[in-house]
Design an enzyme around this catalytic site. Structure first.
Site, short mmCIF file in Angstrom:
data_model
loop_
_atom_site.label_atom_id
_atom_site.label_comp_id
_atom_site.label_asym_id
_atom_site.label_seq_id
_atom_site.Cartn_x
_atom_site.Cartn_y
_atom_site.Cartn_z
N GLY A 144 -2.41 4.54 -2.15
CA GLY A 144 -3.15 5.11 -1.04
C GLY A 144 -3.58 6.54 -1.30
CE LYS A 166 -3.01 3.12 2.19
NZ LYS A 166 -3.31 3.84 3.43
#
Length: 311
Positions: free
Chosen positions: A196, A166
């Site tokens: 993200g 992420k």
């Protein structure tokens, strides 16, 4: 349930609703989960930055995971942050959230003390060896003050240590390097590369990213799922228009007066105010020591929602 490899689509970092005395508001949390599932998300990430995980006590963290896992009953994968300063403390969190039923853990680099790339790699290897579920790296240098090097991430992916990334670094060039490596290296398979960022999801998906973990998806999951679908269908003109609508909505994170609060208070306060105004959660309070939004600032959040067609 088993986490898909790679994990694709929108996987929001679920906000943690709190009561006025700052305990976890489980009924509001489960309504938020239903709101997200109804929007078409492909997974749930609890105990991330938008979840205020850093502000929650260990018992509160476990309650969040237990509540969401029980409510989902295997319908979607539940990823849980295991975020702390050092490897031993992260291992404790991994044990707790996996005992509570998390399907994967999301882990940052160590922080507080400066770390060398070799120490970051060792951190992830030790955690993966102890974790009964896949480990996803969380690159968030604004919070941990270390950028995960692309070569370290790709090396760990090739060795089966990491199941995904992420990326909340804001570094699109480095993100592209990971995406390209994950796609083109024969020794890497099933590795999930997730952005993200709320603001460049169309660009990330055009690069070949697998999905997105946008905090603003708490407020407008349908919009982010729609954006994801438009990108995957190749309808880039409509995708750009949807991304720009979401960028304008993201302006709510700046309603807070920077003279009296930090960016976290403003952004998380705005997300929670928006969820409260939309009738999803009962109380918009944020965890201590974050500063609450004023009534005038909440009113400005409402104007962003109205402009976006959400009120």
């Amino acid at each position: 349930m088993t986490v898909p490899t790679p994990l694709t689509g929108v996987v929001p970092p679920v906000c943690t609703p709190l009561t006025p005395d700052r305990e976890v508001d489980v009924p509001s949390l489960l309504r938020l989960v239903d709101h997200l599932v109804g929007g078409g998300v492909r997974g749930l990430f609890v105990l991330g930055s938008s979840s205020e995980a850093a502000f929650l006590r260990d018992g509160q963290r476990r309650l969040v995971v237990e509540s969401v896992v029980a409510h989902m009953a295997g319908q979607l994968p539940v990823l849980a942050g295991a975020i702390d300063m050092t490897t031993p403390r992260v291992l404790d969190h991994v044990a707790a959230v996996t005992a509570a039923g998390a399907d994967a853990v999301v882990v940052t680099a160590p922080f507080y003390a400066g770390t060398h790339p070799a120490e970051i790699a060792r951190h992830y290897r030790v955690i993966a060896a102890a974790s009964p579920v896949p480990v996803i790296a969380y690159d968030i240098p604004a919070a941990v003050h270390t950028k995960l090097p692309a070569d370290v991430v790709l090396g760990l992916a090739a060795d089966g240590v990491l199941a995904g990334l992420k990326d909340s670094s804001g570094d699109l060039a480095a993100f592209r390097e990971v995406v390209s490596g994950a796609r083109n290296r024969s020794d890497i398979t099933g590795f999930s590369v997730l952005t993200g960022s709320e603001l460049v999801i169309d660009a990330a998906l055009a690069m070949g990213a697998d999905g997105a973990v946008p905090g603003l998806a708490n407020v407008d999951p349908h919009g982010y799922v729609r954006l994801d679908g438009l990108c995957r269908s190749g309808d880039w003109d409509r995708a750009r228009a949807e991304q720009e609508r979401l960028c304008a909505l993201f302006g709510m994170v700046r309603v807070g007066d920077s003279g009296r609060m930090g960016g976290s208070s403003s952004a998380l306060g705005a997300f929670k105010a928006a969820l409260h105004l939309r009738g999803v959660i009962d109380c918009p309070v944020t965890a201590e020591p974050q500063v609450p939004l004023s009534p005038e600032e909440v009113e400005r959040v409402g104007k962003h929602l109205a402009t976006a067609g959400l009120l």
